[in-house]
Enzyme design. Structure first.
Site, PDB file in Angstrom:
ATOM      1  N   GLU A   1       0.838  -1.204   0.000  1.00 19.99           N
ATOM      2  CA  GLU A   1       0.000   0.000   0.000  1.00 19.99           C
ATOM      3  C   GLU A   1       0.868   1.247   0.000  1.00 19.99           C
ATOM      4  O   GLU A   1       1.835   1.336   0.776  1.00 19.99           O
ATOM      5  CB  GLU A   1      -0.899  -0.029   1.234  1.00 19.99           C
ATOM      6  CG  GLU A   1      -2.315   0.397   0.977  1.00 19.99           C
ATOM      7  CD  GLU A   1      -3.065  -0.480  -0.020  1.00 19.99           C
ATOM      8  OE1 GLU A   1      -3.057  -0.165  -1.221  1.00 19.99           O
ATOM      9  OE2 GLU A   1      -3.634  -1.489   0.407  1.00 19.99           O
TER      10      GLU A   1
ATOM     11  N   GLY B   1     -16.732   4.505  -2.749  1.00 24.95           N
ATOM     12  CA  GLY B   1     -16.178   5.028  -1.501  1.00 24.95           C
ATOM     13  C   GLY B   1     -15.583   3.973  -0.592  1.00 24.95           C
ATOM     14  O   GLY B   1     -15.066   4.279   0.482  1.00 24.95           O
ATOM     15  N   ALA B   2     -15.640   2.696  -0.990  1.00 23.06           N
ATOM     16  CA  ALA B   2     -15.097   1.648  -0.131  1.00 23.06           C
ATOM     17  C   ALA B   2     -13.629   1.409  -0.435  1.00 23.06           C
ATOM     18  O   ALA B   2     -12.941   0.670   0.272  1.00 23.06           O
ATOM     19  CB  ALA B   2     -15.884   0.355  -0.321  1.00 23.06           C
TER      20      ALA B   2
ATOM     21  N   GLU C   1      -6.740  10.283 -14.322  1.00 17.35           N
ATOM     22  CA  GLU C   1      -6.916  10.525 -12.884  1.00 17.35           C
ATOM     23  C   GLU C   1      -6.142  11.786 -12.474  1.00 17.35           C
ATOM     24  O   GLU C   1      -6.640  12.622 -11.728  1.00 17.35           O
ATOM     25  CB  GLU C   1      -6.412   9.291 -12.133  1.00 17.35           C
ATOM     26  CG  GLU C   1      -6.919   9.141 -10.736  1.00 17.35           C
ATOM     27  CD  GLU C   1      -8.318   8.534 -10.640  1.00 17.35           C
ATOM     28  OE1 GLU C   1      -9.109   9.077  -9.893  1.00 17.35           O
ATOM     29  OE2 GLU C   1      -8.603   7.512 -11.314  1.00 17.35           O
TER      30      GLU C   1
ATOM     31  N   ASP D   1      -4.123   0.550  -9.728  1.00 15.06           N
ATOM     32  CA  ASP D   1      -5.543   0.265  -9.946  1.00 15.06           C
ATOM     33  C   ASP D   1      -5.844   0.004 -11.422  1.00 15.06           C
ATOM     34  O   ASP D   1      -6.601  -0.903 -11.767  1.00 15.06           O
ATOM     35  CB  ASP D   1      -6.404   1.432  -9.440  1.00 15.06           C
ATOM     36  CG  ASP D   1      -6.127   1.749  -7.981  1.00 15.06           C
ATOM     37  OD1 ASP D   1      -5.532   0.907  -7.293  1.00 15.06           O
ATOM     38  OD2 ASP D   1      -6.501   2.848  -7.536  1.00 15.06           O
TER      39      ASP D   1
END
Ligand code: GLA
Length: 393
Positions: free
Chosen positions: A38, A126-127, A164, A176
């Site tokens: 991450e 939103g998750a 993005e 992603d």
């Protein structure tokens, strides 16, 4: 691949109702969950995401002019624009994805044709399951289909990333878009974000992956995310000067080198650097453990959550409570926040035969952890899916 996809059915129905004819194709794009790695992607590090069986669908029909009409089935909204005049929409965020995708493809010298399209999605918003990458790759493959141009998927991922950056205002990494395009059923994607080289990592049987949405939307995600990125750049600059050699990214620093200068390094950038460097090591160790079927070892590495909480500071009370709730149930190998953080969801790796118990017990324990006013969580198991595909209807 053909599946029973809810969003496909909705998009097709709304297409009929909106345009009075059937769509010619549907592009299906999956959501994603990152198993580990991450905030490493924009530091030229390693990530290990999976594509999951929550899908966005773009149903479309070609046009012979430059007009694009898009209906967002779930939002009761629509957009219309011309391919010769692509502008950002300052008011309505979702409109920037189809527009931005058309813009980036044409910037790369491919002349597009207009389309009529309906987009519908079963990826929870939103998750942190990256519905935005799904809408980007969904529209990218759709536009390209109608001009019959094939762009290598890693290149297309980079183009979508630029959307993005330029149209949505988030300086995201490449993870992603890569997983939405290159995912494979029952495999994770080990991606080296330095050169986009990638390998599929087969996943052992007997486990299930659970997404545990805290019910807290990722409100700070965009602004804090961009701040973390800047802090990593500052860390690289400081380390280059102190170690006396030019560094391109945190990928160029070992944990031993960081250890030598850690005490002199300013806060908070030394903890940001420590997270990124140790997280890269955890990704490599985790994928090795998965290949060997060493599930306890892999689960232990998901304690990467502590590093995200303490060093990178992208967790929140509800994400911490969710990790505690998950870890308190027998059969959970490991759990951590997944995606950008600041709300959104945790990922848990669970023994398959403990899945039902986890789904039942964890919401109660989460509520106990948080006491009154605990938000309503949403837990569900995900299957590991293929990357995006176009199907003719
Ligand atoms: C978001 C970004 C990704 C990645 C993650 C954090 O999902 O879009 O590029 O940086 O956060 O790992």
């Amino acid at each position: 691949m053909s599946l029973n996809v809810g969003s496909l059915q909705r998009a097709t129905e709304v297409f009929h109702a909106s345009f009075g004819a059937p769509p010619e194709i549907a592009t299906i794009a999956p959501g994603r969950v990152n198993l580990i790695g991450e905030h490493t992607d924009y530091n030229e590090g390693f990530v290990l995401p999976i594509a999951v069986d929550r899908y966005l669908c773009v149903a479309a029909r070609g046009r012979n002019d430059k007009k694009v009409r898009v209906v967002a089935a779930d939002l009761n909204d629509s957009d219309e624009f011309n391919l010769d005049d692509l502008q950002r929409d300052e008011q309505v965020n979702w409109r920037n994805y189809p527009r931005g995708v058309a813009w980036v493809i044409q910037q790369n010298g491919i002349e597009l044709k207009g389309i009529d399209a309906v987009v519908a999605s079963d990826i929870p918003m939103g998750a942190g399951l990256s519905s935005s990458a799904a809408i980007e790759v969904g529209f990218a493959l759709t536009f390209l289909h109608f001009v019959q141009v094939d762009v290598p998927r890693p290149t297309l991922a980079q183009w979508c990333q630029l959307v993005e950056h330029k149209f949505a205002g988030v300086q995201c990494g490449i993870m992603d878009q890569m997983i939405a395009l290159l995912g494979k059923e029952n495999h994770a994607l080990l991606l080296d974000c330095r050169d986009l080289s990638h390998q599929l990592v087969p996943l052992p049987s007997g486990i299930a992956f659970v997404v545990a949405d805290t019910g807290v939307p990722r409100t700070l995600a965009a602004s804090e995310y961009n701040i973390r990125r800047q802090q990593c750049e500052e860390a690289v600059k400081w380390l280059s000067e102190t170690l006396g050699r030019p560094l391109k990214s945190l990928r160029d620093v070992t944990i031993e080198e960081l250890g030598q200068v850690f005490n002199e390094m300013p806060e908070p950038i030394r903890r940001r650097a420590r997270h990124v460097i140790t997280e890269n090591n955890r990704v490599l160790a985790f994928q090795q453990a998965m290949r060997e079927g060493a599930l306890k070892r892999a689960g232990y590495l998901l304690a990467s959550h502590a590093s995200l909480r303490d060093d990178y500071e992208v967790s929140c009370r509800e994400l911490d409570a969710m990790v505690n709730a998950l870890m308190s149930v027998d059969g959970v190998y490991g759990a951590r926040l997944t995606g950008a953080g600041f709300g959104g969801a945790c990922l848990a790796m669970v023994r398959e035969d403990a899945l039902a118990r986890v789904l039942e017990e964890v919401p109660k324990r989460y509520a106990e952890e948080l006491g009154q006013n605990a938000p309503e969580p949403n837990l569900f198991a995900v299957r590991v899916s293929d990357g995006a595909w176009v199907q003719t209807l």
